[in-house]
Design a protein around this motif. Structure first.
Motif, mmCIF file in Angstrom:
data_model
loop_
_atom_site.group_PDB
_atom_site.id
_atom_site.type_symbol
_atom_site.label_atom_id
_atom_site.label_comp_id
_atom_site.label_asym_id
_atom_site.label_seq_id
_atom_site.Cartn_x
_atom_site.Cartn_y
_atom_site.Cartn_z
ATOM 1 N N GLU A 160 0.829 -1.203 0.000
ATOM 2 C CA GLU A 160 0.000 0.000 0.000
ATOM 3 C C GLU A 160 0.865 1.254 0.000
ATOM 4 O OE1 GLU A 160 -3.414 2.156 2.771
ATOM 5 O OE2 GLU A 160 -2.661 0.166 3.250
ATOM 6 N N GLY A 161 0.537 2.190 -0.868
ATOM 7 C CA GLY A 161 1.313 3.407 -0.990
ATOM 8 C C GLY A 161 2.298 3.320 -2.141
ATOM 9 N N SER A 162 3.240 4.246 -2.166
ATOM 10 C CA SER A 162 4.227 4.300 -3.234
ATOM 11 C C SER A 162 5.189 3.120 -3.146
ATOM 12 C CB SER A 162 5.019 5.611 -3.131
ATOM 13 O OG SER A 162 6.156 5.573 -3.954
ATOM 14 N N SER A 163 5.513 2.536 -4.285
ATOM 15 C CA SER A 163 6.517 1.464 -4.316
ATOM 16 C C SER A 163 7.455 1.687 -5.488
ATOM 17 C CB SER A 163 5.844 0.092 -4.414
ATOM 18 O OG SER A 163 4.989 0.030 -5.551
ATOM 19 N N ALA A 164 7.801 2.948 -5.751
ATOM 20 C CA ALA A 164 8.639 3.291 -6.895
ATOM 21 C C ALA A 164 9.979 2.584 -6.849
ATOM 22 C CB ALA A 164 8.835 4.810 -6.960
ATOM 23 N N ILE A 165 10.535 2.367 -5.655
ATOM 24 C CA ILE A 165 11.859 1.775 -5.547
ATOM 25 C C ILE A 165 11.903 0.364 -6.126
ATOM 26 C CG2 ILE A 165 11.482 0.862 -3.214
ATOM 27 C CD1 ILE A 165 14.408 1.542 -2.602
ATOM 28 N N THR A 166 10.784 -0.361 -6.056
ATOM 29 C CA THR A 166 10.798 -1.747 -6.540
ATOM 30 C C THR A 166 11.032 -1.823 -8.039
ATOM 31 O OG1 THR A 166 8.382 -1.787 -6.779
ATOM 32 C CG2 THR A 166 9.292 -2.520 -4.676
ATOM 33 N N ASP A 167 10.715 -0.763 -8.778
ATOM 34 C CA ASP A 167 10.976 -0.752 -10.218
ATOM 35 C C ASP A 167 12.460 -0.612 -10.520
ATOM 36 O OD1 ASP A 167 8.244 -0.919 -10.744
ATOM 37 O OD2 ASP A 167 8.005 1.262 -10.812
ATOM 38 N N ARG A 168 13.252 -0.230 -9.554
ATOM 39 C CA ARG A 168 14.669 0.006 -9.750
ATOM 40 C C ARG A 168 15.533 -1.096 -9.173
ATOM 41 N NH1 ARG A 168 11.518 3.791 -10.113
ATOM 42 N NH2 ARG A 168 11.933 5.487 -11.589
ATOM 43 N N LEU A 169 14.886 -2.104 -8.596
ATOM 44 C CA LEU A 169 15.616 -3.202 -7.969
ATOM 45 C C LEU A 169 15.322 -4.524 -8.657
ATOM 46 C CD1 LEU A 169 14.986 -2.404 -4.186
ATOM 47 C CD2 LEU A 169 16.872 -1.613 -5.642
ATOM 48 N N MET A 170 16.311 -5.388 -8.655
ATOM 49 C CA MET A 170 16.109 -6.795 -8.965
ATOM 50 C C MET A 170 16.051 -7.491 -7.612
ATOM 51 S SD MET A 170 17.153 -10.074 -9.081
ATOM 52 C CE MET A 170 18.860 -9.933 -8.566
ATOM 53 N N LEU A 171 14.851 -7.848 -7.189
ATOM 54 C CA LEU A 171 14.640 -8.394 -5.860
ATOM 55 C C LEU A 171 13.876 -9.701 -5.984
ATOM 56 C CD1 LEU A 171 15.309 -7.344 -2.988
ATOM 57 C CD2 LEU A 171 12.980 -6.464 -2.872
ATOM 58 N N LYS A 172 14.488 -10.793 -5.531
ATOM 59 C CA LYS A 172 13.856 -12.102 -5.548
ATOM 60 C C LYS A 172 13.900 -12.671 -4.131
ATOM 61 C CE LYS A 172 12.807 -12.577 -9.941
ATOM 62 N NZ LYS A 172 11.406 -12.803 -10.393
ATOM 63 N N LEU A 173 12.728 -12.716 -3.499
ATOM 64 C CA LEU A 173 12.640 -13.071 -2.086
ATOM 65 C C LEU A 173 12.526 -14.570 -1.880
ATOM 66 C CD1 LEU A 173 10.190 -10.204 -1.275
ATOM 67 C CD2 LEU A 173 12.393 -10.460 -0.165
ATOM 68 N N ASP A 174 13.198 -15.048 -0.848
ATOM 69 C CA ASP A 174 13.117 -16.451 -0.426
ATOM 70 C C ASP A 174 11.668 -16.757 -0.038
ATOM 71 O OD1 ASP A 174 13.233 -18.891 0.923
ATOM 72 O OD2 ASP A 174 15.091 -18.401 1.970
ATOM 73 N N PRO A 175 11.041 -17.783 -0.629
ATOM 74 C CA PRO A 175 9.644 -18.096 -0.281
ATOM 75 C C PRO A 175 9.430 -18.331 1.210
ATOM 76 C CG PRO A 175 10.314 -19.317 -2.229
ATOM 77 C CD PRO A 175 11.558 -18.666 -1.682
ATOM 78 N N ALA A 176 10.474 -18.804 1.913
ATOM 79 C CA ALA A 176 10.332 -19.076 3.341
ATOM 80 C C ALA A 176 10.135 -17.798 4.152
ATOM 81 C CB ALA A 176 11.559 -19.829 3.857
ATOM 82 N N THR A 177 10.402 -16.645 3.548
ATOM 83 C CA THR A 177 10.220 -15.373 4.264
ATOM 84 C C THR A 177 9.107 -14.538 3.633
ATOM 85 O OG1 THR A 177 11.856 -14.160 2.926
ATOM 86 C CG2 THR A 177 12.673 -15.384 4.834
ATOM 87 N N LEU A 178 8.213 -15.193 2.908
ATOM 88 C CA LEU A 178 7.159 -14.490 2.188
ATOM 89 C C LEU A 178 5.756 -14.754 2.738
ATOM 90 C CD1 LEU A 178 7.952 -14.492 -1.645
ATOM 91 C CD2 LEU A 178 7.387 -12.540 -0.213
ATOM 92 N N GLY A 179 5.653 -15.331 3.929
ATOM 93 C CA GLY A 179 4.331 -15.606 4.475
ATOM 94 C C GLY A 179 3.481 -14.361 4.616
#
Length: 286
Positions: A160-179
């Protein structure tokens, strides 16, 4: 190959990337730098703390005689906003192998008065002169292969809210920390991910300052929501990272009195611990 596809295949390089342009500072006078904080590095309408650390780190790298941040401690005083800012630096001490300086970033209120946003104290040296001797019990985090991890683009909706930074990152999260993203937080204060810049720019000491504060907060896996503003952040850069994606692991062991700590480790493609950090952050309970 179509022109658009060819352009997309070109990787940005250190010194010629969006990150470099958005952290650029212009020396107005000795120790005084003008800049514009980019709206591209915001999350939930706040300028990211790691991006701010990199901006101040770049100014200090120009002001001090040594090129690389070894340790930098920042106190976040007021929330920074995208737009014009000024950084003022001061050399505290200069030695043969280390130099120490401090810097503050200022912006202006509606009446034109300066407001200090962040203040740092840092020691700089030359990473290329460090010996190769490493004695450690630390081990790289166990993260599944990148194709088995998930990024913001895989989620049902952005935070929720602005997430502009995610467009500038290559971020792949470990599923074990995505609950938390599935409405089922684990209750463990852990976050792990593959990390890089979306334009393919390799990591350097300044982008490591971004990496330690670019993952979703561990508070999400503790079942908390909303902004988790940083109060203080100390980062240690241990060596110049090898080309390729980084692995970032962040843990929280203690939340008390509305504050939690986040301990981060950053590992490069050569399995070296290239950066560490600890920050104190405030959480909103209830």
């Amino acid at each position: 190959m179509p022109e658009a596809a060819s352009a997309a295949a070109v990787r940005a390089t250190i010194g010629d990337s969006e990150f470099d342009r958005d952290t650029a500072v212009t020396r107005r006078a000795p120790g005084v730098y003008d800049l514009d904080l980019s709206a591209g590095w915001t999350i939930i309408n706040a300028v990211n703390g790691g991006y701010l650390l990199a901006v101040l780190g770049r100014a200090l790298g120009d002001a001090l005689p040594h090129p690389d941040p070894f340790t930098i401690s920042a106190h976040y005083l007021t929330a920074s906003q995208p737009g014009p800012a000024v950084v003022r630096t001061e050399t505290v001490r200069t030695g043969r192998t280390l130099s120490t300086g401090q810097a503050s970033l200022f912006q202006y209120d509606d009446e034109g008065n300066e407001m200090e946003r962040i203040r740092v104290l840092a020691s700089y040296g030359d990473l290329d002169t460090l010996p190769d001797d490493v004695r450690t019990s630390a081990k790289p985090p166990a993260i599944p292969p990148m194709d088995q991890c998930f990024g913001p683009e895989d989620g049902p909706a952005p935070v929720e809210g602005s997430s502009a930074i995610t467009d500038r990152l290559m971020l792949k999260l470990d599923p074990a920390t995505l609950g938390w993203a599935l409405g089922q937080p684990s209750g463990r204060g852990e976050m792990r991910a593959w990390f890089g810049l979306s334009d393919g720019r390799d990591a350097d000491p300044l982008s490591l300052l971004l990496a330690v504060d670019a993952l979703p907060p561990t508070a999400f896996e503790l079942g908390l929501k909303g902004w988790v503003p940083t109060v203080e952040l100390t980062a240690h850069v241990r060596c110049r990272p090898a080309p390729g994606p980084l692995r970032v692991s962040i843990t929280t062991r203690n939340l008390a009195g509305g504050f939690l700590e986040e301990d981060a480790e950053v590992w490069d493609s050569a399995d070296r611990l290239v950066a560490q950090s600890r920050q104190l952050a405030r959480v909103r309970l209830g």
